[in-house]
Design an enzyme around this catalytic site. Structure first.
Site, PDB file in Angstrom:
ATOM      1  N   TYR A  58     -46.284 -71.731  16.067  1.00  0.00           N
ATOM      2  CA  TYR A  58     -44.956 -71.812  15.464  1.00  0.00           C
ATOM      3  C   TYR A  58     -44.237 -73.069  15.950  1.00  0.00           C
ATOM      4  O   TYR A  58     -43.800 -73.154  17.096  1.00  0.00           O
ATOM      5  CB  TYR A  58     -44.127 -70.576  15.795  1.00  0.00           C
ATOM      6  CG  TYR A  58     -44.703 -69.274  15.297  1.00  0.00           C
ATOM      7  CD1 TYR A  58     -45.658 -69.240  14.291  1.00  0.00           C
ATOM      8  CD2 TYR A  58     -44.299 -68.063  15.840  1.00  0.00           C
ATOM      9  CE1 TYR A  58     -46.191 -68.041  13.833  1.00  0.00           C
ATOM     10  CE2 TYR A  58     -44.817 -66.858  15.383  1.00  0.00           C
ATOM     11  CZ  TYR A  58     -45.765 -66.853  14.390  1.00  0.00           C
ATOM     12  OH  TYR A  58     -46.294 -65.664  13.953  1.00  0.00           O
ATOM     13  N   HIS A 128     -54.758 -64.964  16.657  1.00  0.00           N
ATOM     14  CA  HIS A 128     -53.882 -65.101  15.489  1.00  0.00           C
ATOM     15  C   HIS A 128     -54.609 -64.805  14.179  1.00  0.00           C
ATOM     16  O   HIS A 128     -54.030 -64.225  13.253  1.00  0.00           O
ATOM     17  CB  HIS A 128     -53.303 -66.513  15.461  1.00  0.00           C
ATOM     18  CG  HIS A 128     -51.973 -66.615  14.799  1.00  0.00           C
ATOM     19  ND1 HIS A 128     -51.023 -67.540  15.159  1.00  0.00           N
ATOM     20  CD2 HIS A 128     -51.407 -65.908  13.791  1.00  0.00           C
ATOM     21  CE1 HIS A 128     -49.952 -67.398  14.398  1.00  0.00           C
ATOM     22  NE2 HIS A 128     -50.157 -66.415  13.565  1.00  0.00           N
ATOM     23  N   SER A 207     -43.414 -59.581   8.607  1.00  0.00           N
ATOM     24  CA  SER A 207     -42.783 -59.692   7.277  1.00  0.00           C
ATOM     25  C   SER A 207     -42.519 -58.311   6.673  1.00  0.00           C
ATOM     26  O   SER A 207     -42.839 -58.060   5.502  1.00  0.00           O
ATOM     27  CB  SER A 207     -43.647 -60.526   6.335  1.00  0.00           C
ATOM     28  OG  SER A 207     -43.740 -61.855   6.784  1.00  0.00           O
ATOM     29  N   PRO A 208     -41.924 -57.383   7.448  1.00  0.00           N
ATOM     30  CA  PRO A 208     -41.676 -56.038   6.913  1.00  0.00           C
ATOM     31  C   PRO A 208     -40.607 -56.013   5.830  1.00  0.00           C
ATOM     32  O   PRO A 208     -40.454 -55.006   5.139  1.00  0.00           O
ATOM     33  CB  PRO A 208     -41.218 -55.241   8.145  1.00  0.00           C
ATOM     34  CG  PRO A 208     -40.593 -56.277   9.022  1.00  0.00           C
ATOM     35  CD  PRO A 208     -41.420 -57.518   8.837  1.00  0.00           C
ATOM     36  N   LEU A 209     -39.901 -57.138   5.676  1.00  0.00           N
ATOM     37  CA  LEU A 209     -38.906 -57.246   4.610  1.00  0.00           C
ATOM     38  C   LEU A 209     -39.427 -58.084   3.454  1.00  0.00           C
ATOM     39  O   LEU A 209     -38.655 -58.642   2.667  1.00  0.00           O
ATOM     40  CB  LEU A 209     -37.610 -57.854   5.167  1.00  0.00           C
ATOM     41  CG  LEU A 209     -36.891 -56.966   6.189  1.00  0.00           C
ATOM     42  CD1 LEU A 209     -35.762 -57.720   6.864  1.00  0.00           C
ATOM     43  CD2 LEU A 209     -36.365 -55.697   5.528  1.00  0.00           C
ATOM     44  N   GLY A 210     -40.765 -58.151   3.331  1.00  0.00           N
ATOM     45  CA  GLY A 210     -41.355 -58.908   2.236  1.00  0.00           C
ATOM     46  C   GLY A 210     -40.950 -60.364   2.258  1.00  0.00           C
ATOM     47  O   GLY A 210     -40.671 -60.957   1.224  1.00  0.00           O
ATOM     48  N   ARG A 211     -40.919 -60.953   3.460  1.00  0.00           N
ATOM     49  CA  ARG A 211     -40.467 -62.340   3.677  1.00  0.00           C
ATOM     50  C   ARG A 211     -39.054 -62.541   3.143  1.00  0.00           C
ATOM     51  O   ARG A 211     -38.703 -63.603   2.645  1.00  0.00           O
ATOM     52  CB  ARG A 211     -41.456 -63.331   3.058  1.00  0.00           C
ATOM     53  CG  ARG A 211     -42.868 -63.207   3.623  1.00  0.00           C
ATOM     54  CD  ARG A 211     -43.802 -64.269   3.101  1.00  0.00           C
ATOM     55  NE  ARG A 211     -45.172 -64.025   3.553  1.00  0.00           N
ATOM     56  CZ  ARG A 211     -45.691 -64.451   4.699  1.00  0.00           C
ATOM     57  NH1 ARG A 211     -44.932 -65.132   5.539  1.00  0.00           N
ATOM     58  NH2 ARG A 211     -46.943 -64.196   5.024  1.00  0.00           N
ATOM     59  N   GLY A 212     -38.249 -61.491   3.271  1.00  0.00           N
ATOM     60  CA  GLY A 212     -36.847 -61.545   2.875  1.00  0.00           C
ATOM     61  C   GLY A 212     -36.575 -61.048   1.473  1.00  0.00           C
ATOM     62  O   GLY A 212     -35.432 -60.735   1.142  1.00  0.00           O
TER      63      GLY A 212
END
Length: 331
Positions: A58, A128, A207-212
């Site tokens: 990152y 990773h 990404s549990p929010l679908g990448r936002g």
């Protein structure tokens, strides 16, 4: 006063039911804001979020160096996770598509991460991505040596297939498998989730929010050119229109529950089992505090079921096949 966020377990690590993904503080989601990122990290710890997730990839190490500023005075409050193996372009920080899971690279990478983070030991160290050219037994065997050396505490895999996870566990217990999982990303449910549960391996959805996208925010539905989401299939043309329609339904559900769409999406994942520890990424305190509200949101059974039937349009990334890959066999 510290919020009483529920705790869950990853092997012998006691973690907050929601962790914090730190990638966006350094990379991929627009221009980084160091001051706000540090404020968000400290606010997370103040509120009881103790599970911080980073990686050497990152920002080509920048994110680990950022966390070091907080760890310098608050190390005992943090369950620290980082990763190695993903090769990135030194100029852009973007993944090159190459992975190095060799024993030699593991030994060098962990020392580099320890130095950047300013710590003596990493609590949870992930490969990773499994290296298709290196037997997973070799990669995990090298990581087990790092446990013996006291440099890491637990071993994890990110985006591993069920077979790779099983083979890895025959070498050393795998504490966690981290994979994209959300209402809009369900592929791990076919084989990875059952295998992980058979092995006692925790599930850490990134990404549990679908990448936002599942938040319904304008920034998520219309990402700028410096935001990598603009290159992903789910943000393209008709796919985006169809997905926004699904998010509108989630918005209706959230309104009925006096919650936000993002809180509903996180609560759905938390309802999948006590072995699930999502790590929503944010670089702002406002969204952090909103996400934490999901830990006390109880979804009715019929809502959990309805959300589980949603199918988004478009693949999650141009290449979403990592969990279908296996590494080469030993011998």
């Amino acid at each position: 006063m510290r919020t009483q966020i529920p705790r869950r377990r990853i092997a012998d690590l006691e973690v907050s039911a929601l962790g914090l993904g730190c990638m966006g503080m350094s990379f991929a989601y627009g221009t980084p804001d160091r001051t706000e990122a540090l404020a968000t990290l400290n606010r997370a710890l103040d509120l009881g979020v103790n599970f911080l997730d980073t990686a050497d990839a990152y920002g080509n190490g920048h994110n680990e160096e950022l966390l070091a500023e907080v760890l310098r005075t608050r190390r005992d409050e943090v369950v620290l996770a980082t990763k190695f193996g993903l090769i990135t372009d030194p100029d852009t920080s973007m993944p090159t598509g190459q992975v190095d899971g060799s024993a030699g690279h593991a030994a060098k990478a962990v020392d580099a991460s320890l130095s950047r983070l300013g710590v003596d030991r990493i609590d949870l160290y992930y490969l990773h991505r499994p290296d298709p050219q290196v037997p997973i037994e070799e990669s995990v065997g090298a990581m087990a040596q790092l446990v013996d050396a006291g440099k890491i505490r637990q071993i994890g895999l990110s985006e591993a297939s069920a077979d790779t996870l099983r083979r890895a566990s025959e070498v050393f217990p795998i504490a966690a498998v981290q994979t994209e999982w959300s209402i809009f990303s369900r592929d791990i449910e076919r084989a990875v989730v059952p295998e992980a549960r058979a092995l006692g391996t925790a599930l850490v959805p990134y990404s549990p929010l679908g990448r936002g996208l599942l938040t319904g925010s304008a920034a998520a539905t219309k990402p700028g050119s410096d935001d990598f989401r603009s290159t992903l299939p789910r943000w393209q043309g008709d796919n985006l229109a169809k997905n926004i329609a699904l998010v509108d339904r989630i918005r209706q559900i959230a309104a009925d529950l006096d919650a936000t769409p993002g809180q509903v999406a996180l609560a759905w994942l938390l309802a999948q089992g006590e072995d699930v520890v999502p790590i929503p990424g944010t670089k702002r305190r406002t969204y952090l505090e909103e996400n934490i509200g999901a830990t006390t949101l109880q979804l009715p059974d019929e809502v959990v079921a309805e959300l589980g039937t949603m199918e988004p349009a478009g693949d999650r990334t141009p290449d979403a096949s990592w969990i279908e890959r296996d590494t080469v066999a030993t011998g």
